[in-house]
Design a protein around this motif. Sequence first.
Motif, PDB file in Angstrom:
ATOM      1  N   ASN A 121      -3.172 -18.687   0.761  1.00 56.47           N
ATOM      2  CA  ASN A 121      -3.929 -17.828   1.672  1.00 56.47           C
ATOM      3  C   ASN A 121      -3.927 -16.427   1.078  1.00 56.47           C
ATOM      4  O   ASN A 121      -2.909 -15.979   0.554  1.00 56.47           O
ATOM      5  CB  ASN A 121      -3.246 -17.723   3.050  1.00 56.47           C
ATOM      6  N   ALA A 122      -5.041 -15.736   1.213  1.00 63.57           N
ATOM      7  CA  ALA A 122      -5.105 -14.319   0.849  1.00 63.57           C
ATOM      8  C   ALA A 122      -5.557 -13.576   2.098  1.00 63.57           C
ATOM      9  O   ALA A 122      -6.706 -13.703   2.528  1.00 63.57           O
ATOM     10  CB  ALA A 122      -6.062 -14.089  -0.313  1.00 63.57           C
ATOM     11  N   PHE A 123      -4.631 -12.847   2.701  1.00 65.22           N
ATOM     12  CA  PHE A 123      -4.904 -12.074   3.912  1.00 65.22           C
ATOM     13  C   PHE A 123      -5.172 -10.625   3.526  1.00 65.22           C
ATOM     14  O   PHE A 123      -4.421 -10.047   2.734  1.00 65.22           O
ATOM     15  CB  PHE A 123      -3.683 -12.063   4.842  1.00 65.22           C
ATOM     16  N   THR A 124      -6.198 -10.029   4.100  1.00 65.10           N
ATOM     17  CA  THR A 124      -6.400  -8.591   4.019  1.00 65.10           C
ATOM     18  C   THR A 124      -6.249  -8.063   5.436  1.00 65.10           C
ATOM     19  O   THR A 124      -6.828  -8.609   6.376  1.00 65.10           O
ATOM     20  CB  THR A 124      -7.787  -8.234   3.455  1.00 65.10           C
ATOM     21  N   LEU A 125      -5.455  -7.017   5.568  1.00 65.35           N
ATOM     22  CA  LEU A 125      -5.177  -6.438   6.887  1.00 65.35           C
ATOM     23  C   LEU A 125      -5.525  -4.957   6.898  1.00 65.35           C
ATOM     24  O   LEU A 125      -5.494  -4.286   5.862  1.00 65.35           O
ATOM     25  CB  LEU A 125      -3.699  -6.600   7.247  1.00 65.35           C
ATOM     26  N   PHE A 126      -5.841  -4.468   8.091  1.00 62.00           N
ATOM     27  CA  PHE A 126      -6.168  -3.066   8.325  1.00 62.00           C
ATOM     28  C   PHE A 126      -5.254  -2.570   9.436  1.00 62.00           C
ATOM     29  O   PHE A 126      -5.094  -3.237  10.450  1.00 62.00           O
ATOM     30  CB  PHE A 126      -7.647  -2.953   8.741  1.00 62.00           C
ATOM     31  N   LYS A 127      -4.655  -1.392   9.222  1.00 64.19           N
ATOM     32  CA  LYS A 127      -3.773  -0.836  10.252  1.00 64.19           C
ATOM     33  C   LYS A 127      -4.611  -0.008  11.202  1.00 64.19           C
ATOM     34  O   LYS A 127      -5.075   1.072  10.873  1.00 64.19           O
ATOM     35  CB  LYS A 127      -2.652   0.002   9.649  1.00 64.19           C
ATOM     36  N   GLU A 128      -4.803  -0.565  12.414  1.00 67.28           N
ATOM     37  CA  GLU A 128      -5.654   0.027  13.431  1.00 67.28           C
ATOM     38  C   GLU A 128      -4.785   0.440  14.612  1.00 67.28           C
ATOM     39  O   GLU A 128      -4.100  -0.405  15.195  1.00 67.28           O
ATOM     40  CB  GLU A 128      -6.692  -1.020  13.868  1.00 67.28           C
ATOM     41  N   ASN A 129      -4.787   1.735  14.927  1.00 65.86           N
ATOM     42  CA  ASN A 129      -3.960   2.243  16.040  1.00 65.86           C
ATOM     43  C   ASN A 129      -2.504   1.808  15.897  1.00 65.86           C
ATOM     44  O   ASN A 129      -1.887   1.306  16.831  1.00 65.86           O
ATOM     45  CB  ASN A 129      -4.526   1.800  17.395  1.00 65.86           C
ATOM     46  N   GLU A 130      -1.974   1.955  14.693  1.00 67.32           N
ATOM     47  CA  GLU A 130      -0.576   1.637  14.373  1.00 67.32           C
ATOM     48  C   GLU A 130      -0.240   0.153  14.474  1.00 67.32           C
ATOM     49  O   GLU A 130       0.929  -0.226  14.540  1.00 67.32           O
ATOM     50  CB  GLU A 130       0.392   2.472  15.230  1.00 67.32           C
ATOM     51  N   THR A 131      -1.262  -0.707  14.488  1.00 70.54           N
ATOM     52  CA  THR A 131      -1.060  -2.151  14.541  1.00 70.54           C
ATOM     53  C   THR A 131      -1.844  -2.804  13.403  1.00 70.54           C
ATOM     54  O   THR A 131      -3.025  -2.519  13.219  1.00 70.54           O
ATOM     55  CB  THR A 131      -1.562  -2.727  15.887  1.00 70.54           C
ATOM     56  N   TRP A 132      -1.181  -3.675  12.651  1.00 69.18           N
ATOM     57  CA  TRP A 132      -1.862  -4.392  11.579  1.00 69.18           C
ATOM     58  C   TRP A 132      -2.729  -5.502  12.165  1.00 69.18           C
ATOM     59  O   TRP A 132      -2.268  -6.276  13.007  1.00 69.18           O
ATOM     60  CB  TRP A 132      -0.846  -4.991  10.608  1.00 69.18           C
ATOM     61  N   LYS A 133      -3.990  -5.565  11.717  1.00 72.59           N
ATOM     62  CA  LYS A 133      -4.927  -6.608  12.145  1.00 72.59           C
ATOM     63  C   LYS A 133      -5.476  -7.321  10.910  1.00 72.59           C
ATOM     64  O   LYS A 133      -5.805  -6.685   9.906  1.00 72.59           O
ATOM     65  CB  LYS A 133      -6.117  -6.006  12.919  1.00 72.59           C
ATOM     66  N   ILE A 134      -5.594  -8.623  11.000  1.00 74.83           N
ATOM     67  CA  ILE A 134      -6.170  -9.419   9.914  1.00 74.83           C
ATOM     68  C   ILE A 134      -7.687  -9.233   9.957  1.00 74.83           C
ATOM     69  O   ILE A 134      -8.316  -9.492  10.981  1.00 74.83           O
ATOM     70  CB  ILE A 134      -5.800 -10.902  10.065  1.00 74.83           C
TER      71      ILE A 134
END
Length: 145
Positions: A121-134
């Motif tokens: 698996n290759a996950f890319t995540l973005f830290k949105e409002n101090e929470t990591w989202k896939i």
Amino acid sequence: MKKLLFLFLFCLPIISNAQKLEVENTIKTFFVGFHAKDTVKIKSVCSEKMILQSIIEGQKGTRFEEEKPSEFYKSFSTFPADLKFEEKILSYNIQIDGKMAHAWTPYEFYVNGKLSHSGVNAFTLFKENETWKIVHLIDTRRKKQ
């Protein structure tokens, strides 16, 4: 000044490891929901704009597929109640740059206790409002030969 620089350099790895642990825990939460067929839990760690893709290698060649998140979530309702599946993550290789993270996670996928396929698996995540989202998940799938 030297003490301040030393303190900064000393704390940098600790901050980096804490960030990596947050990313790893986000992915673990995804799989807790996945194995429980709990779409609410899965959605809690996924962006509404998430992209899902797969590269599937088979005897007839390789194909590239894309799935809409709504189709992915809906698919859980079609699984038979007695179907048991488990995706075993073998390792985590996590890289972070600011508000973006990438996790490379080799896995083995079991259906009713039997190895079905493996890949990464290759996950890319973005830290949105101090929470990591896939925001992106692409995986490879190779059947056991």
